[in-house]
Scaffold this active site. Structure first.
Site, PDB file in Angstrom:
ATOM      1  N   ILE A 253       4.946  45.452  92.063  1.00 34.97           N
ATOM      2  CA  ILE A 253       5.541  45.440  92.194  1.00 34.97           C
ATOM      3  C   ILE A 253       6.749  44.520  92.014  1.00 34.97           C
ATOM      4  CG2 ILE A 253       7.455  46.400  93.963  1.00 34.97           C
ATOM      5  CD1 ILE A 253       5.190  47.607  95.507  1.00 34.97           C
ATOM      6  N   GLY A 254       6.495  43.426  92.564  1.00 33.91           N
ATOM      7  CA  GLY A 254       7.055  41.851  91.808  1.00 33.91           C
ATOM      8  C   GLY A 254       7.226  42.107  90.701  1.00 33.91           C
TER       9      GLY A 254
ATOM     10  N   SER B 187       6.070  47.115 104.731  1.00 33.92           N
ATOM     11  CA  SER B 187       5.324  48.415 104.748  1.00 33.92           C
ATOM     12  C   SER B 187       4.694  49.063 105.749  1.00 33.92           C
ATOM     13  CB  SER B 187       3.545  48.215 103.834  1.00 33.92           C
ATOM     14  OG  SER B 187       2.687  49.192 104.207  1.00 33.92           O
TER      15      SER B 187
ATOM     16  N   THR C 230       1.841  40.777  86.223  1.00 37.72           N
ATOM     17  CA  THR C 230       1.643  41.787  85.905  1.00 37.72           C
ATOM     18  C   THR C 230       1.282  43.033  86.814  1.00 37.72           C
ATOM     19  OG1 THR C 230       1.630  42.953  83.346  1.00 37.72           O
ATOM     20  CG2 THR C 230      -0.498  41.653  84.297  1.00 37.72           C
TER      21      THR C 230
ATOM     22  N   GLY D  92       5.466  36.412  93.707  1.00 38.20           N
ATOM     23  CA  GLY D  92       3.932  37.274  92.986  1.00 38.20           C
ATOM     24  C   GLY D  92       4.837  38.412  92.165  1.00 38.20           C
TER      25      GLY D  92
ATOM     26  N   TYR E 133      -3.754  43.104 108.031  1.00 40.40           N
ATOM     27  CA  TYR E 133      -2.863  43.506 107.425  1.00 40.40           C
ATOM     28  C   TYR E 133      -1.331  43.849 108.355  1.00 40.40           C
ATOM     29  CZ  TYR E 133      -0.350  45.814 103.651  1.00 40.40           C
ATOM     30  OH  TYR E 133       0.838  46.492 102.797  1.00 40.40           O
TER      31      TYR E 133
END
Length: 327
Positions: free
Chosen positions: A36-37, A163, A33, A30, A190
């Site tokens: 985080i990746g 997270s 642009t 992942g 999630y």
């Protein structure tokens, strides 16, 4: 106490631990642009790894990161591997392709993810989409690449980007598809996936003890300026926050201050990179990090403990159709 803070940039982390980047082979899922990746790939390229493997669904979204690295660090070899983590057949193909690119893997960063998909959706394999993309796909990819991590010869690391969204609830081991969507809540789904990221790192910490591979999970911080939260309205975020508060209150806990620390994207990679590079945490494999340090505060009982770890291992193996043991 960590020498770094929430204001430390990822670039500073790489500069500090440059010797742990130079010449290494690193795979990031992942790395689009404005994520985080993608920022982690740019940060790591400055440390002169021998090979960066950038794995994702859409090369067009990753190409700007590749182009940036070609300009800033032209000596670093960058390869794109196509993978849809919500499609187990795609994950298997990506693992095979990675095997053709390198004999070893020093750092695996399981970063790709989706957040709070509004409507109940399943993956190609019939798994609730957030659980599939955020955990199950990474579970399979990690296990299929384990021989490459062992081949690094000690010091390899597996990083699961999780997270504090885990606080809202745990893994529904007997009902991971939310009664086929009838009980679906975007934030509970999630939380299920992010709890799984934490438990999976803890599982690996135990299974890989003494085998030269460490694993960590982490909360990167609240980073509003990324694509991950592009579809999250303030009202949706408040709903997720309220669910977390309710879960914490039921356990006699309050929201940790660490969960609400916001930062720009250039600082949003710092905890990830500490987890990947800092030698001082090598003996804490399986730990969860935030704000560039190991976190020992509340995560919820659902994110801790061997019973939950064993249940997740069994469920994950069931969903991918394969058992994994490492001698």
């Amino acid at each position: 106490m960590s020498q770094f803070t929430s204001e430390t940039t990822g670039a500073e982390i790489v500069k500090t631990f440059a010797e742990n980047v130079r010449g290494k082979t690193i795979l990031i899922t992942g790395p689009s642009t404005n994520t985080i990746g993608g920022q982690a790939a740019i940060d790591l390229a400055a440390g002169k790894p021998s090979l960066l493997i950038l794995a994702g669904r859409n090369k067009d979204r990753i190409q700007p990161v590749i182009d940036h690295i070609k300009t800033s660090d032209p000596d670093v070899e960058v390869k794109f591997v196509k993978v849809d983590l919500a499609d187990l057949s795609s994950v298997r193909e990506a693992a095979k392709e990675t095997g053709l690119l390198t004999k070893k893997l020093d750092i695996l960063i399981n970063n790709a993810g989706v957040m709070a998909i509004k409507d109940y959706t399943t993956s190609k394999d019939g798994i609730e989409y957030q659980f599939a993309a955020n955990h199950v796909g990474h579970f399979l990819l990690t296990n299929l690449l384990m021989d490459k991590l062992f081949a690094a010869g000690g010091g390899a690391r597996i990083i699961n980007v999780s997270s504090f969204g885990c606080l809202s609830g745990g893994v529904r081991f007997d009902d991971w598809n939310f009664k086929e969507g009838n009980d679906y809540n975007p934030w509970l789904a999630y939380a299920q996936s992010k709890t799984a990221n934490i438990l999976f790192a803890a599982i690996l910490g135990e299974k890989l003890k003494g085998k030269g591979v460490a694993a960590f999970s982490l909360h990167p911080g609240l980073i509003a300026d990324t694509n991950l939260q592009a579809g999250i309205t303030p009202e949706m975020f408040q709903e997720g926050y309220n669910l977390a508060l309710e879960s914490l209150a039921a356990a006699g806990e309050t929201m940790p201050d660490a969960a609400m620390v916001s930062m720009p994207l250039v600082c949003g990679t710092s905890t990830l990179l500490v987890a990947a590079l800092d030698p001082s945490i090598s003996d804490q494999s399986g730990a969860f990090l935030t704000n560039c340090a190991v976190w020992t505060g509340p995560l919820g009982a659902h994110a801790r403990g061997k019973r939950n770890q064993d249940a997740l291992q069994a469920l994950s193996e069931k969903l991918v159709g394969k058992e994994f043991e490492f001698s």
